[in-house]
Design a protein around this motif. Structure first.
Motif, short mmCIF file in Angstrom:
data_model
loop_
_atom_site.label_atom_id
_atom_site.label_comp_id
_atom_site.label_asym_id
_atom_site.label_seq_id
_atom_site.Cartn_x
_atom_site.Cartn_y
_atom_site.Cartn_z
N GLY A 1 0.81 -1.21 0.00
CA GLY A 1 0.00 0.00 0.00
C GLY A 1 0.84 1.26 0.00
O GLY A 1 0.57 2.22 -0.74
N ILE A 2 1.89 1.27 0.80
CA ILE A 2 2.77 2.43 0.86
C ILE A 2 3.54 2.59 -0.45
O ILE A 2 3.78 3.71 -0.92
CB ILE A 2 3.74 2.30 2.05
N GLY A 3 3.92 1.47 -1.06
CA GLY A 3 4.59 1.55 -2.35
C GLY A 3 3.72 2.15 -3.43
O GLY A 3 4.18 2.92 -4.28
N LEU A 4 2.41 1.83 -3.40
CA LEU A 4 1.47 2.42 -4.35
C LEU A 4 1.39 3.94 -4.16
O LEU A 4 1.44 4.71 -5.13
CB LEU A 4 0.09 1.80 -4.18
N LEU A 5 1.29 4.38 -2.90
CA LEU A 5 1.27 5.81 -2.61
C LEU A 5 2.56 6.48 -3.08
O LEU A 5 2.54 7.56 -3.68
CB LEU A 5 1.07 6.01 -1.10
N GLY A 6 3.70 5.82 -2.83
CA GLY A 6 4.98 6.39 -3.25
C GLY A 6 5.09 6.50 -4.75
O GLY A 6 5.64 7.48 -5.27
N ALA A 7 4.58 5.51 -5.47
CA ALA A 7 4.63 5.56 -6.93
C ALA A 7 3.85 6.74 -7.47
O ALA A 7 4.29 7.44 -8.39
CB ALA A 7 4.10 4.25 -7.51
N VAL A 8 2.67 6.98 -6.90
CA VAL A 8 1.84 8.12 -7.33
C VAL A 8 2.55 9.43 -7.03
O VAL A 8 2.62 10.34 -7.87
CB VAL A 8 0.46 8.07 -6.66
N CYS A 9 3.09 9.54 -5.82
CA CYS A 9 3.74 10.80 -5.42
C CYS A 9 4.98 11.09 -6.25
O CYS A 9 5.20 12.23 -6.67
CB CYS A 9 4.10 10.75 -3.93
N GLN A 10 5.80 10.08 -6.49
CA GLN A 10 7.03 10.31 -7.24
C GLN A 10 6.76 10.46 -8.72
O GLN A 10 7.44 11.25 -9.40
CB GLN A 10 8.01 9.17 -6.98
N GLY A 11 5.82 9.71 -9.25
CA GLY A 11 5.56 9.79 -10.69
C GLY A 11 4.73 10.98 -11.10
O GLY A 11 4.83 11.47 -12.23
N TRP A 12 3.88 11.49 -10.18
CA TRP A 12 2.97 12.58 -10.54
C TRP A 12 3.24 13.87 -9.77
O TRP A 12 3.29 14.95 -10.33
CB TRP A 12 1.53 12.13 -10.29
N LEU A 13 3.45 13.74 -8.45
CA LEU A 13 3.50 14.93 -7.60
C LEU A 13 4.88 15.59 -7.56
O LEU A 13 4.99 16.81 -7.64
CB LEU A 13 3.06 14.55 -6.19
N SER A 14 5.93 14.78 -7.43
CA SER A 14 7.26 15.34 -7.19
C SER A 14 7.71 16.29 -8.30
O SER A 14 8.16 17.41 -8.04
CB SER A 14 8.29 14.20 -7.04
N GLY A 15 7.59 15.85 -9.56
CA GLY A 15 8.01 16.69 -10.67
C GLY A 15 7.21 17.97 -10.78
O GLY A 15 7.77 19.04 -11.08
N ARG A 16 5.92 17.90 -10.52
CA ARG A 16 5.07 19.10 -10.59
C ARG A 16 5.45 20.10 -9.51
O ARG A 16 5.51 21.32 -9.76
CB ARG A 16 3.60 18.70 -10.45
N LEU A 17 5.71 19.62 -8.31
CA LEU A 17 6.12 20.52 -7.24
C LEU A 17 7.47 21.16 -7.54
O LEU A 17 7.67 22.35 -7.28
CB LEU A 17 6.18 19.75 -5.92
N ALA A 18 8.40 20.37 -8.10
CA ALA A 18 9.72 20.91 -8.42
C ALA A 18 9.65 21.98 -9.49
O ALA A 18 10.33 23.00 -9.42
CB ALA A 18 10.66 19.78 -8.85
N ARG A 19 8.81 21.76 -10.50
CA ARG A 19 8.67 22.76 -11.55
C ARG A 19 8.06 24.05 -11.03
O ARG A 19 8.41 25.14 -11.48
CB ARG A 19 7.82 22.20 -12.70
N ARG A 20 7.15 23.93 -10.09
CA ARG A 20 6.45 25.12 -9.58
C ARG A 20 7.24 25.85 -8.51
O ARG A 20 7.30 27.09 -8.49
CB ARG A 20 5.08 24.72 -9.05
N TYR A 21 7.83 25.09 -7.59
CA TYR A 21 8.47 25.72 -6.43
C TYR A 21 9.99 25.60 -6.42
O TYR A 21 10.66 26.23 -5.59
CB TYR A 21 7.91 25.12 -5.14
N GLY A 22 10.54 24.76 -7.30
CA GLY A 22 11.98 24.54 -7.31
C GLY A 22 12.37 23.30 -6.54
O GLY A 22 11.66 22.87 -5.61
#
Length: 396
Positions: free
Chosen positions: A256-277
């Motif tokens: 379950g935690i791996g599924l959450l991590g996959a979503v966060c790293q594949g979708w969230l991390s890059g978007r946050l980096a582009r917006r906030y650095g």
């Protein structure tokens, strides 16, 4: 390289990462119970994790630098294949002494993460690296989601050490499949070769620690992983003592935690980096990790513990891809493998000491003290992150 070729290379590389990490993730939650099958006390259980990290500490800079010189492909083929062989050997280990020796070899050949990161950097323009490192992290998380679930279902603790042979052989099959994928599908994509730096290794390490960004990012990785590795080594023992969990429950939790991590790293991390650095996203990830560790340590029920686990997962998922991205952006093209290797080597060094410290805290203080110790370690990491943020904002 055309955009289509770049995408194809990325898909193949992510597939290789998924297969390799699925095998790794399959084994990790089972190790405490595997060691207990040999009547190993808690300090030997955690030392089994540290032994792997000693090998990884030696392997990361060696394979990273060798891949800069020889190419990523041959290094990946050799190391992943030997990881598979070591899993087979561990499945038939006759005693805990042999298990320690095999885990050391397993760690040495598994010290190829920097080579994988270098291969990804080779096919990725600098402006796309934070997003790609996040996607790579998602492949890691997907593998780490799949592996523990399979391992928990295949393990039969009631049979002693023999009950872990099938999951270990499954881990070997994942590694061999990953090596075959490299042989058949991966092509060398390094930039044109440039002369590698001369001089003794200590001088090259001083170069890295003289850099205002790389030095601080490496310290963040080291500090955070000391705590995280301690939790990883004692998590099975903690959940067994606190909630009566076994390999199956732990495997499902990691899934379950791996599924959450996959979503966060594949979708969230890059978007946050582009917006906030990258540096700001790294800082936010550390805050979430500290909060999650505190919640886990104080959790009265397993449900609250899983909420804390989820917060740690989200924080880690948006933290570590940006660590790799910051290093790859700051390092010269011909030294990316070396600098990423130094970072991974530092993380491996942290994984040597972290489980040893955690084993002592677990046995001599209290099982939950490992979480308190790890949460406190986030504070100096945050201090370094704020410095990185200041440095990168001035360079922007």
């Amino acid at each position: 390289m055309s955009e289509l070729e770049e995408r194809r290379a990325l898909v193949v590389l992510l597939g290789v990462i998924f297969l390799m990490i699925a095998g790794f993730g399959l084994v990790i939650p089972l190790l405490p119970f595997f060691a207990q099958a040999f009547d190993a006390p808690a300090w030997q259980v955690t030392l089994l994790f540290s032994t792997f990290s000693v090998g990884q500490f030696l392997g990361e800079p060696f394979w990273g630098r060798l891949s800069d010189r020889m190419g990523r492909r041959p290094v990946l083929i050799a190391t992943i294949a030997m990881v598979g062989v070591s899993y087979v050997a561990l499945a038939f280990a006759p005693n805990i002494g042999w298990a320690f020796a095999i885990r050391f070899a397993n760690g040495f050949f598994a010290g190829n993460i920097s080579t994988l990161q270098g291969a990804l950097a080779d096919i990725t323009p600098p402006e796309k690296r934070p997003q790609r490192m996040g996607i790579m992290g998602a492949a890691f998380s997907a593998g780490f989601m799949t592996g523990p679930a399979i391992g928990g279902l295949l393990a039969q603790p009631s049979r002693g050490a023999l009950g872990f042979q099938l999951p270990l052989l499954a881990a070997a099959a994942f590694a061999i499949a990953s090596a075959l994928a490299v042989v058949l599908l991966v092509r060398e994509r390094r930039p044109d070769a440039v002369p590698l730096p001369k001089g003794p290794k200590p001088a090259r390490v001083r170069d890295a620690f003289a850099h205002p960004v790389i030095s601080r990012v490496v310290m963040i990785s080291f500090i955070v992983v000391v705590g995280f590795a301690g939790i990883e080594a004692t998590y099975g023992l903690w959940t067994e003592a606190r909630f009566g969990w076994g390999p199956r429950q732990i495997g499902l939790a990691f899934m379950g935690i791996g599924l959450l991590g996959a979503v966060c790293q594949g979708w969230l991390s890059g978007r946050l980096a582009r917006r906030y650095g990258e540096a700001s996203t790294l800082t936010a990830g550390l805050v979430l990790m500290g909060l999650g560790l505190t919640v886990q340590g104080l959790s009265p029920t397993w449900i609250v513990a899983m909420v804390g686990f989820a917060l740690v997962c989200v924080g880690q998922s948006i933290c570590f891809p940006n660590v790799s991205a910051l290093i790859s952006q700051a390092a010269p093209a011909h030294r990316q493998g070396e600098m990423l290797g130094l970072n991974m080597s530092g993380m491996a060094l942290a994984r040597i000491g972290g489980p040893v410290l955690a084993g002592q805290l677990f046995s001599r203080v209290a099982p939950g003290s490992v979480f308190a110790f790890s949460a406190l370690l986030v504070l100096p990491a945050l201090w370094f992150a704020m410095q990185v943020r200041g440095r990168t904002s001035r360079l922007a």
